[in-house]
Structure formats: C-alpha cells, structure tokens
Design a protein around this motif. Sequence first.
Motif, PDB file in Angstrom:
ATOM      1  N   ASN A  44       0.813  -1.217   0.000  1.00  0.00           N
ATOM      2  CA  ASN A  44       0.000   0.000   0.000  1.00  0.00           C
ATOM      3  C   ASN A  44       0.848   1.269   0.000  1.00  0.00           C
ATOM      4  O   ASN A  44       0.585   2.176  -0.797  1.00  0.00           O
ATOM      5  CB  ASN A  44      -0.983  -0.012   1.169  1.00  0.00           C
ATOM      6  CG  ASN A  44      -2.094  -1.011   0.950  1.00  0.00           C
ATOM      7  OD1 ASN A  44      -2.454  -1.313  -0.181  1.00  0.00           O
ATOM      8  ND2 ASN A  44      -2.629  -1.548   2.031  1.00  0.00           N
ATOM      9  N   PRO A  45       1.871   1.401   0.847  1.00  0.00           N
ATOM     10  CA  PRO A  45       2.713   2.603   0.748  1.00  0.00           C
ATOM     11  C   PRO A  45       3.438   2.704  -0.590  1.00  0.00           C
ATOM     12  O   PRO A  45       3.564   3.795  -1.146  1.00  0.00           O
ATOM     13  CB  PRO A  45       3.710   2.454   1.897  1.00  0.00           C
ATOM     14  CG  PRO A  45       3.102   1.516   2.848  1.00  0.00           C
ATOM     15  CD  PRO A  45       2.230   0.616   2.036  1.00  0.00           C
ATOM     16  N   ARG A  80       2.382   1.532  -3.463  1.00  0.00           N
ATOM     17  CA  ARG A  80       1.367   1.916  -4.453  1.00  0.00           C
ATOM     18  C   ARG A  80       1.071   3.410  -4.346  1.00  0.00           C
ATOM     19  O   ARG A  80       0.932   4.095  -5.354  1.00  0.00           O
ATOM     20  CB  ARG A  80       0.098   1.107  -4.233  1.00  0.00           C
ATOM     21  CG  ARG A  80      -0.936   1.306  -5.304  1.00  0.00           C
ATOM     22  CD  ARG A  80      -2.191   0.493  -5.058  1.00  0.00           C
ATOM     23  NE  ARG A  80      -1.868  -0.922  -4.895  1.00  0.00           N
ATOM     24  CZ  ARG A  80      -2.434  -1.709  -3.986  1.00  0.00           C
ATOM     25  NH1 ARG A  80      -3.339  -1.243  -3.166  1.00  0.00           N
ATOM     26  NH2 ARG A  80      -2.099  -2.976  -3.910  1.00  0.00           N
ATOM     27  N   TYR A  81       0.990   3.929  -3.130  1.00  0.00           N
ATOM     28  CA  TYR A  81       0.735   5.346  -2.909  1.00  0.00           C
ATOM     29  C   TYR A  81       1.855   6.200  -3.510  1.00  0.00           C
ATOM     30  O   TYR A  81       1.601   7.156  -4.235  1.00  0.00           O
ATOM     31  CB  TYR A  81       0.594   5.628  -1.410  1.00  0.00           C
ATOM     32  CG  TYR A  81       0.517   7.096  -1.080  1.00  0.00           C
ATOM     33  CD1 TYR A  81      -0.661   7.807  -1.241  1.00  0.00           C
ATOM     34  CD2 TYR A  81       1.635   7.774  -0.607  1.00  0.00           C
ATOM     35  CE1 TYR A  81      -0.719   9.151  -0.948  1.00  0.00           C
ATOM     36  CE2 TYR A  81       1.583   9.125  -0.314  1.00  0.00           C
ATOM     37  CZ  TYR A  81       0.398   9.804  -0.478  1.00  0.00           C
ATOM     38  OH  TYR A  81       0.339  11.132  -0.191  1.00  0.00           O
ATOM     39  N   ARG A  96       1.797   6.063  -7.385  1.00  0.00           N
ATOM     40  CA  ARG A  96       0.743   6.890  -7.972  1.00  0.00           C
ATOM     41  C   ARG A  96       1.063   8.373  -7.817  1.00  0.00           C
ATOM     42  O   ARG A  96       0.788   9.164  -8.711  1.00  0.00           O
ATOM     43  CB  ARG A  96      -0.611   6.553  -7.348  1.00  0.00           C
ATOM     44  CG  ARG A  96      -1.112   5.170  -7.732  1.00  0.00           C
ATOM     45  CD  ARG A  96      -2.466   4.864  -7.152  1.00  0.00           C
ATOM     46  NE  ARG A  96      -3.496   5.789  -7.599  1.00  0.00           N
ATOM     47  CZ  ARG A  96      -4.156   5.704  -8.757  1.00  0.00           C
ATOM     48  NH1 ARG A  96      -3.874   4.726  -9.575  1.00  0.00           N
ATOM     49  NH2 ARG A  96      -5.084   6.571  -9.063  1.00  0.00           N
ATOM     50  N   ARG A  97       1.617   8.733  -6.696  1.00  0.00           N
ATOM     51  CA  ARG A  97       1.967  10.139  -6.465  1.00  0.00           C
ATOM     52  C   ARG A  97       3.081  10.583  -7.415  1.00  0.00           C
ATOM     53  O   ARG A  97       3.049  11.688  -7.955  1.00  0.00           O
ATOM     54  CB  ARG A  97       2.394  10.314  -5.026  1.00  0.00           C
ATOM     55  CG  ARG A  97       2.571  11.735  -4.634  1.00  0.00           C
ATOM     56  CD  ARG A  97       2.724  11.847  -3.165  1.00  0.00           C
ATOM     57  NE  ARG A  97       3.012  13.222  -2.823  1.00  0.00           N
ATOM     58  CZ  ARG A  97       3.432  13.622  -1.664  1.00  0.00           C
ATOM     59  NH1 ARG A  97       3.607  12.751  -0.693  1.00  0.00           N
ATOM     60  NH2 ARG A  97       3.680  14.881  -1.437  1.00  0.00           N
ATOM     61  N   THR A 132      -4.314  10.655  -5.519  1.00  0.00           N
ATOM     62  CA  THR A 132      -4.136   9.681  -4.450  1.00  0.00           C
ATOM     63  C   THR A 132      -5.149   9.964  -3.362  1.00  0.00           C
ATOM     64  O   THR A 132      -5.641  11.093  -3.211  1.00  0.00           O
ATOM     65  CB  THR A 132      -2.720   9.765  -3.842  1.00  0.00           C
ATOM     66  OG1 THR A 132      -2.499  11.091  -3.382  1.00  0.00           O
ATOM     67  CG2 THR A 132      -1.678   9.400  -4.861  1.00  0.00           C
ATOM     68  N   GLU A 133      -5.459   8.920  -2.606  1.00  0.00           N
ATOM     69  CA  GLU A 133      -6.352   9.116  -1.480  1.00  0.00           C
ATOM     70  C   GLU A 133      -5.625   9.917  -0.417  1.00  0.00           C
ATOM     71  O   GLU A 133      -4.440   9.785  -0.207  1.00  0.00           O
ATOM     72  CB  GLU A 133      -6.753   7.759  -0.894  1.00  0.00           C
ATOM     73  CG  GLU A 133      -7.512   6.898  -1.852  1.00  0.00           C
ATOM     74  CD  GLU A 133      -7.788   5.545  -1.251  1.00  0.00           C
ATOM     75  OE1 GLU A 133      -7.699   5.400  -0.023  1.00  0.00           O
ATOM     76  OE2 GLU A 133      -8.091   4.625  -2.018  1.00  0.00           O
ATOM     77  N   LYS A 134      -6.365  10.753   0.259  1.00  0.00           N
ATOM     78  CA  LYS A 134      -5.772  11.536   1.334  1.00  0.00           C
ATOM     79  C   LYS A 134      -5.529  10.634   2.548  1.00  0.00           C
ATOM     80  O   LYS A 134      -6.403   9.887   2.949  1.00  0.00           O
ATOM     81  CB  LYS A 134      -6.681  12.685   1.714  1.00  0.00           C
ATOM     82  CG  LYS A 134      -6.996  13.595   0.548  1.00  0.00           C
ATOM     83  CD  LYS A 134      -6.682  14.999   0.903  1.00  0.00           C
ATOM     84  CE  LYS A 134      -7.220  15.867  -0.214  1.00  0.00           C
ATOM     85  NZ  LYS A 134      -6.321  16.605  -0.899  1.00  0.00           N
ATOM     86  N   LEU A 135      -4.333  10.720   3.085  1.00  0.00           N
ATOM     87  CA  LEU A 135      -4.021   9.957   4.282  1.00  0.00           C
ATOM     88  C   LEU A 135      -4.531  10.706   5.494  1.00  0.00           C
ATOM     89  O   LEU A 135      -4.480  11.930   5.544  1.00  0.00           O
ATOM     90  CB  LEU A 135      -2.506   9.733   4.396  1.00  0.00           C
ATOM     91  CG  LEU A 135      -1.882   8.866   3.314  1.00  0.00           C
ATOM     92  CD1 LEU A 135      -0.388   8.819   3.484  1.00  0.00           C
ATOM     93  CD2 LEU A 135      -2.463   7.469   3.356  1.00  0.00           C
TER      94      LEU A 135
END
Length: 84
Positions: A66-67, A69-70, A73-74, A80-83
């Motif tokens: 997950n990190p 992938r984040y 994408r960034r 990206t989804e907001k953390l």
Amino acid sequence: MSWSILLAAIWVICSTVVAMFPMRWQMKPGFLLLVAAPILIIWIGYDYGGWISVAGLAAFVSMFRNPLRYFYRRARGFETEKLP
C-alpha cells in the motif's frame, strides 16, 4: 551469524512493533523502515546470493504494497487518497 542477518532480524522486530502503533504514529518509523529494507535486502543478497535477495524483495513488496502503491501513484501524477 552474519551482521546482515542480525540486522534483518532486528528490522523484523522493529517493523512488528511499529505495526502495533496507531496509524498516526506509524508514518515516520514506517518510512524509515521502508527506506532501510532495500539496503538490507541488497546486503543480504551480497552475502548469500541473488535468490535470497529476490525472496526478500518479494516479501518486502508484499508487506509494503500500500505505501509503495501510494508513492508510485503520487510520482506518476495520479490522484491519491488523502491519508488521515
């Protein structure tokens, strides 16, 4: 036991402890673990061979999917989804 395996075992213990933290406390130590893992994988591969590095890399990508992938994408400019 070589230093690379000893430090990898310490890395595993530290990542287990960090995983027990609440999410808001996981960011900084998790990022340090994320950066340290490829260095350890390369070092273990240097000591024990390439196949061990490939297995370690597969485990690393599985744990940090997950990190990674984040950040991918960034870097590519996708939304990206907001953390929290």
